[in-house]
Scaffold this motif. Structure first.
Motif, PDB file in Angstrom:
ATOM      1  N   LYS A 200      -4.338   3.400   2.046  1.00  0.00           N
ATOM      2  CA  LYS A 200      -4.175   2.575   0.843  1.00  0.00           C
ATOM      3  C   LYS A 200      -4.455   3.446  -0.371  1.00  0.00           C
ATOM      4  O   LYS A 200      -5.574   3.897  -0.589  1.00  0.00           O
ATOM      5  CB  LYS A 200      -5.146   1.391   0.883  1.00  0.00           C
ATOM      6  CG  LYS A 200      -5.131   0.533  -0.381  1.00  0.00           C
ATOM      7  CD  LYS A 200      -3.845  -0.230  -0.513  1.00  0.00           C
ATOM      8  CE  LYS A 200      -3.906  -1.257  -1.652  1.00  0.00           C
ATOM      9  NZ  LYS A 200      -4.025  -0.626  -2.992  1.00  0.00           N
ATOM     10  N   SER A 201      -3.399   3.705  -1.147  1.00  0.00           N
ATOM     11  CA  SER A 201      -3.536   4.472  -2.379  1.00  0.00           C
ATOM     12  C   SER A 201      -3.738   3.516  -3.551  1.00  0.00           C
ATOM     13  O   SER A 201      -3.252   2.385  -3.521  1.00  0.00           O
ATOM     14  CB  SER A 201      -2.288   5.326  -2.611  1.00  0.00           C
ATOM     15  OG  SER A 201      -2.083   6.234  -1.541  1.00  0.00           O
ATOM     16  N   PRO A 202      -4.427   3.949  -4.603  1.00  0.00           N
ATOM     17  CA  PRO A 202      -4.664   3.069  -5.753  1.00  0.00           C
ATOM     18  C   PRO A 202      -3.345   2.563  -6.344  1.00  0.00           C
ATOM     19  O   PRO A 202      -2.425   3.344  -6.599  1.00  0.00           O
ATOM     20  CB  PRO A 202      -5.391   3.983  -6.743  1.00  0.00           C
ATOM     21  CG  PRO A 202      -6.031   5.032  -5.892  1.00  0.00           C
ATOM     22  CD  PRO A 202      -5.090   5.260  -4.759  1.00  0.00           C
ATOM     23  N   GLY A 203      -3.245   1.265  -6.537  1.00  0.00           N
ATOM     24  CA  GLY A 203      -2.056   0.673  -7.130  1.00  0.00           C
ATOM     25  C   GLY A 203      -0.860   0.564  -6.215  1.00  0.00           C
ATOM     26  O   GLY A 203       0.200   0.088  -6.640  1.00  0.00           O
ATOM     27  N   ALA A 204      -1.016   0.976  -4.962  1.00  0.00           N
ATOM     28  CA  ALA A 204       0.096   0.929  -4.008  1.00  0.00           C
ATOM     29  C   ALA A 204      -0.241  -0.001  -2.861  1.00  0.00           C
ATOM     30  O   ALA A 204      -1.406  -0.331  -2.634  1.00  0.00           O
ATOM     31  CB  ALA A 204       0.409   2.330  -3.475  1.00  0.00           C
ATOM     32  N   THR A 218      -8.228  10.079  -3.608  1.00  0.00           N
ATOM     33  CA  THR A 218      -8.430   8.735  -4.153  1.00  0.00           C
ATOM     34  C   THR A 218      -8.031   7.632  -3.171  1.00  0.00           C
ATOM     35  O   THR A 218      -8.175   6.445  -3.472  1.00  0.00           O
ATOM     36  CB  THR A 218      -7.612   8.562  -5.448  1.00  0.00           C
ATOM     37  OG1 THR A 218      -6.230   8.795  -5.162  1.00  0.00           O
ATOM     38  CG2 THR A 218      -8.100   9.534  -6.523  1.00  0.00           C
ATOM     39  N   ASP A 219      -7.530   8.019  -2.008  1.00  0.00           N
ATOM     40  CA  ASP A 219      -7.075   7.044  -1.016  1.00  0.00           C
ATOM     41  C   ASP A 219      -8.245   6.423  -0.266  1.00  0.00           C
ATOM     42  O   ASP A 219      -9.355   6.973  -0.212  1.00  0.00           O
ATOM     43  CB  ASP A 219      -6.154   7.701   0.008  1.00  0.00           C
ATOM     44  CG  ASP A 219      -4.807   8.078  -0.568  1.00  0.00           C
ATOM     45  OD1 ASP A 219      -4.436   7.523  -1.615  1.00  0.00           O
ATOM     46  OD2 ASP A 219      -4.128   8.941   0.033  1.00  0.00           O
ATOM     47  N   ILE A 220      -7.976   5.273   0.320  1.00  0.00           N
ATOM     48  CA  ILE A 220      -8.852   4.674   1.323  1.00  0.00           C
ATOM     49  C   ILE A 220      -8.076   4.694   2.632  1.00  0.00           C
ATOM     50  O   ILE A 220      -6.894   4.333   2.667  1.00  0.00           O
ATOM     51  CB  ILE A 220      -9.234   3.231   0.953  1.00  0.00           C
ATOM     52  CG1 ILE A 220     -10.126   3.230  -0.284  1.00  0.00           C
ATOM     53  CG2 ILE A 220      -9.937   2.529   2.116  1.00  0.00           C
ATOM     54  CD1 ILE A 220     -10.448   1.849  -0.805  1.00  0.00           C
ATOM     55  N   ILE A 221      -8.711   5.138   3.700  1.00  0.00           N
ATOM     56  CA  ILE A 221      -8.034   5.210   4.988  1.00  0.00           C
ATOM     57  C   ILE A 221      -8.674   4.247   5.981  1.00  0.00           C
ATOM     58  O   ILE A 221      -9.880   3.974   5.909  1.00  0.00           O
ATOM     59  CB  ILE A 221      -8.021   6.644   5.573  1.00  0.00           C
ATOM     60  CG1 ILE A 221      -9.443   7.179   5.758  1.00  0.00           C
ATOM     61  CG2 ILE A 221      -7.215   7.575   4.675  1.00  0.00           C
ATOM     62  CD1 ILE A 221      -9.488   8.567   6.429  1.00  0.00           C
ATOM     63  N   VAL A 222      -7.852   3.710   6.862  1.00  0.00           N
ATOM     64  CA  VAL A 222      -8.320   2.842   7.943  1.00  0.00           C
ATOM     65  C   VAL A 222      -8.183   3.628   9.238  1.00  0.00           C
ATOM     66  O   VAL A 222      -7.099   4.120   9.554  1.00  0.00           O
ATOM     67  CB  VAL A 222      -7.505   1.540   8.003  1.00  0.00           C
ATOM     68  CG1 VAL A 222      -7.982   0.669   9.161  1.00  0.00           C
ATOM     69  CG2 VAL A 222      -7.621   0.776   6.692  1.00  0.00           C
ATOM     70  N   VAL A 223      -9.287   3.747   9.965  1.00  0.00           N
ATOM     71  CA  VAL A 223      -9.346   4.646  11.118  1.00  0.00           C
ATOM     72  C   VAL A 223      -9.893   3.898  12.321  1.00  0.00           C
ATOM     73  O   VAL A 223     -10.808   3.077  12.200  1.00  0.00           O
ATOM     74  CB  VAL A 223     -10.242   5.870  10.819  1.00  0.00           C
ATOM     75  CG1 VAL A 223     -10.044   6.950  11.875  1.00  0.00           C
ATOM     76  CG2 VAL A 223      -9.954   6.427   9.427  1.00  0.00           C
TER      77      VAL A 223
END
Length: 237
Positions: A200-204, A218-223
Motif C-alpha cells: 500500500k503506497s500513500p494515496g494509492a 513510504t510504503d506499508i507492506i502486508v506479509v
C-alpha cells in the motif's frame, strides 16, 4: 485489519454451503456479554442471519430491537430444542465467565449435532475442557488480544493477526534493504522465509504483490509467514 478479536472472527463465522440436509438458519449466538454482543451485532450489520440468545432479562431488554433476540437458558436442552437450534449451521457460545454454564451449553450443542461450534474460554484449562467435549473452535479473547498487542508494542509491526499454528499475517514498514528494489531483486521469500502479500503506497490503492512489485520507504507492506520468521524480518533495520 480488525482491532477487535471478536470482530476478526466475523468472516470465518459466516456459514458456508451446507453439505447436509439441515436447514441453514445462520449463526446462533448464545450469551450477550461483550464478546457475544460484538459478534452478534457485527454479523447483523454484515447482513448475516443471526439469532442471539440471552438468559438475563436485563440484558435482553438492553439489546431488544438491536439484534434478533430471544430470552432462554441454554443450559437446558429443552430450551435449545424450542428455539430450533438444530437448524443452525454455526453456534457461538459467548458465555465464558461461568464455567459450568459454558460447558453445559457447549455439550448441549454437541449433542444436537451443530456442524460448527465456536466457544469462548477464559483460561487454557477452560479451553481444554471445551475442546474435549467437542467444541470445534475455542477462542481466548483476552489472551489473543494481549499476545497481539505485545507484538505491536515491541517492534515495528503496525498490525498482527495469528491465523493458526503459528501462521501469521502482519502489516509493517519495509526494512531498508527492500526499499527501492522489486521483490524479485530483494529476494524476501528466499532470504527470510516470509511472503509479501501486498503493498500500500500513500494515496494509492492496495496492490497484490508480484515479483515485479517495487517497494519504497513510504510504503506499508502486508506479509505472511511463521510468527518467528516475521519477527526476524520486522527486526531488520
Amino acid at each position: 485489519m480488525a482491532e477487535n478479536p471478536s470482530e476478526a472472527l466475523d468472516a470465518r463465522l459466516r456459514p458456508g454451503p451446507s453439505t447436509s440436509s439441515k436447514k441453514d438458519a445462520g449463526v446462533l449466538v448464545i450469551g450477550l456479554g461483550r464478546f457475544g454482543s460484538a459478534i452478534a451485532s457485527t454479523l447483523e450489520r454484515l447482513g448475516q442471519d443471526v439469532l442471539a440468545v440471552e438468559k438475563s432479562p436485563e440484558i435482553v431488554a438492553q439489546w431488544a430491537g438491536r439484534v434478533p433476540l430471544v430470552e432462554a437458558d441454554c443450559t437446558n436442552p429443552d430450551a435449545l430444542e424450542q428455539l430450533g437450534a438444530r437448524d443452525f449451521s454455526v453456534a457461538v457460545v459467548g458465555v465464558g465467565s461461568y464455567l459450568e454454564a459454558s460447558v453445559l451449553i457447549t455439550g448441549n450443542l454437541v449433542d444436537i449435532g451443530i456442524p460448527q461450534i465456536w466457544a469462548k474460554a477464559t483460561s487454557p484449562e477452560h479451553s481444554r475442557i471445551l475442546q474435549r467435549i467437542g467444541a470445534h473452535h475455542v477462542i481466548l479473547p483476552e489472551s489473543d488480544a494481549g499476545s497481539r498487542v505485545a507484538h505491536l508494542v515491541s517492534g515495528k509491526l503496525l498490525d498482527y493477526i495469528e491465523v493458526e499454528d503459528g501462521f501469521t499475517i502482519v502489516k509493517m514498514r519495509p526494512p531498508k534493504e527492500t526499499q527501492g528494489f522489486t521483490l524479485a531483486q530483494s529476494k524476501v521469500r528466499s532470504r527470510y522465509g516470509v511472503t509479501v502479500i501486498g503493498v500500500k503506497s500513500p494515496g494509492a490503492e492496495f496492490q497484490y504483490a508480484t515479483p515485479e512489485t517495487r517497494v519504497s520507504g513510504t510504503d506499508i507492506i502486508v506479509v505472511s509467514g511463521h510468527a518467528d520468521l516475521l519477527e526476524r524480518f520486522a527486526a531488520r533495520p
